[in-house]
Scaffold this active site. Structure first.
Site, mmCIF file in Angstrom:
data_model
loop_
_atom_site.group_PDB
_atom_site.id
_atom_site.type_symbol
_atom_site.label_atom_id
_atom_site.label_comp_id
_atom_site.label_asym_id
_atom_site.label_seq_id
_atom_site.Cartn_x
_atom_site.Cartn_y
_atom_site.Cartn_z
ATOM 1 N N LYS A 155 49.574 103.010 68.387
ATOM 2 C CA LYS A 155 50.460 101.849 68.266
ATOM 3 C C LYS A 155 51.257 101.969 66.986
ATOM 4 C CE LYS A 155 49.463 100.013 65.077
ATOM 5 N NZ LYS A 155 49.402 100.479 63.647
ATOM 6 N N TYR A 238 49.251 93.673 65.542
ATOM 7 C CA TYR A 238 47.882 93.244 65.874
ATOM 8 C C TYR A 238 47.854 91.749 66.181
ATOM 9 C CZ TYR A 238 45.961 97.711 64.311
ATOM 10 O OH TYR A 238 45.669 99.049 64.181
#
Ligand code: NAD
Length: 387
Positions: A155, A238
């Site tokens: 990510k 996140y």
């Protein structure tokens, strides 16, 4: 039912008494039960069902031997049941050579960024794990898929929405799987939060708040605009992702504001971003991310009947989970701590072995990229933007 006071000195006298007080059917049933032999081994059914043996560990090529690969991903293979490192891709042959020796990977399985496509002929490799700067994710994912390998990509999935779409298209065209390394989807405490929120354990969720901050010293890929660094894609993601798995919806409108400040580290990317996201059903999220503070990694979900909080929530280890129920009891949940990287890699290996879909596909990375793009647009426009 009568009350029976007399003590029973044997099973037989118990049955006789039951018959005397008129529990005929029970007595008949118990008499029949008396005939059942309880323990002799020769009377016990033999059950030879054994756990499914691990037939084959999938071979993983690690692309980019930086901090995450060296300190977390490669050591995690020791905990893996279905995955093993079989190749390395690096621009530094000396470093790659030493790491290969340490992990028992043959020198012939070391590649660089130019001859990377030769992985197509490396039969020891099933999956390619992209651990490069964000700006290189799309190129190396697409080349990896075209080399006929499944790809697991760190990510944020890529630097922009267009690249994410190209990566998904390449996966569809090649028929090879694409997973994004959202490790918290494979971590028991975050998974517990997902389950509790889905079950409405806290009533209707109304608010989500989250902080993901750290101090980033130069030089670091996170400080480079060219490499698609910046706090939103690196750590803000996140909170964006956790908001989705807690709220269970996509935001419709977002607002963000950022500071670069005078610190030379932040001449290309912001040092801090504060942002809010609006969801259907009167749900609001407020989040912050920074590259210039001490570590702060937490989230809280507040519902009409309780709340759930993780602090820390996004770290590799030492996570803590608390919740408060409708009776205002505060509970600390105790769940096993696992190696996040072993857990996510093994799940992806099993997806390949069993030909099933990953929980964290390219489509999830694309959703986050769309939200990040809207947040960046809001920073520039100074207004709320639709997603
Ligand atoms: P890093 O800077 O330590 O490693 C990057 C690697 O890429 C290095 O080996 C470097 O040599 C190589 N590289 C190749 N071309 C480069 C170039 N042009 N410029 C700079 N480096 C180049 O970074 P990292 O912390 O290991 O992060 C790598 C990726 O992992 C990023 O996408 C990051 O977002 C992701 N990450 C994820 C987590 C997580 O918890 N899932 C944690 C940290 C990092």
């Amino acid at each position: 039912m009568s009350t029976i006071n007399a003590p029973f000195n044997s099973r037989r006298s118990f049955l006789q008494t039951m018959a005397a007080v008129g529990v005929g059917t029970a007595a008949t049933r118990l008499t029949a039960q008396e005939k059942i032999i309880l323990a002799p081994p020769e009377e016990q059914a033999v059950d030879l069902t054994l756990p499914e043996p691990v037939k084959r560990k999938l071979g993983w090529a690690i692309v980019g031997l930086g901090k995450l690969a060296i300190e977390e991903i490669l050591p995690a293979f020791a905990e893996s049941k279905y995955s093993k490192p079989t190749a390395l891709v690096s621009g530094h042959p000396d470093k790659a050579g030493k790491i290969a020796d340490y992990y028992g990977i043959g020198q012939e399985h070391i590649y660089n960024y130019d001859n990377y496509d030769k992985l197509a002929n490396d039969e020891t490799v099933d999956v390619i794990y992209i651990v490069l700067p964000n700006s290189m994710h799309a190129e190396f994912t697409i080349r990896g898929l075209k080399a006929g390998k499944h790809v697991f990509c760190e990510k944020p999935m890529a630097g922009n929405v267009d690249e994410c779409e190209q990566m998904i298209k390449a996966s569809q065209e090649t028929g090879k799987k694409l997973g994004i390394a959202y490790r918290l989807h494979y971590e028991p405490m975050n998974m517990k939060v997902m389950q509790l929120c889905k079950e409405k354990a806290f009533g209707d969720i109304k608010l989500f708040s989250s902080s993901n901050c750290q101090d980033v010293k130069a030089p670091n890929i996170r400080l480079s605009k060219e490499l698609d660094g910046g706090p939103l894609g690196d750590i803000g993601i996140y909170s964006i992702n956790a908001a989705r798995y807690c709220i269970g919806q996509e935001p419709t409108e977002v607002f963000a504001t950022a500071y670069h400040g005078d610190d030379v580290r932040f001449r290309e990317v912001p040092q801090s971003v504060a942002y809010t996201m609006k969801y259907p059903g009167d749900v609001l999220a407020s989040c912050e991310c920074s590259f210039s503070t001490t570590e702060s990694r937490r989230f809280r979900v507040v519902g009409t009947e309780g709340f759930v909080e993780m602090d820390p929530s996004f770290s590799y280890r030492g996570l803590k989970l608390f919740s408060q129920n409708a009776e205002k009891q505060l509970i600390q949940h105790s769940l096993p701590q696992v190696d996040h990287f072993a857990s996510e890699m093994d799940d992806f290996s099993q997806c390949v072995l069993q030909n099933r879909e990953t929980k964290t596909p390219g489509e999830m990375g694309l959703l986050d990229a769309k939200i990040i793009a809207a947040l960046q647009k809001s920073i520039e426009s100074g207004r709320a933007e639709t997603v």
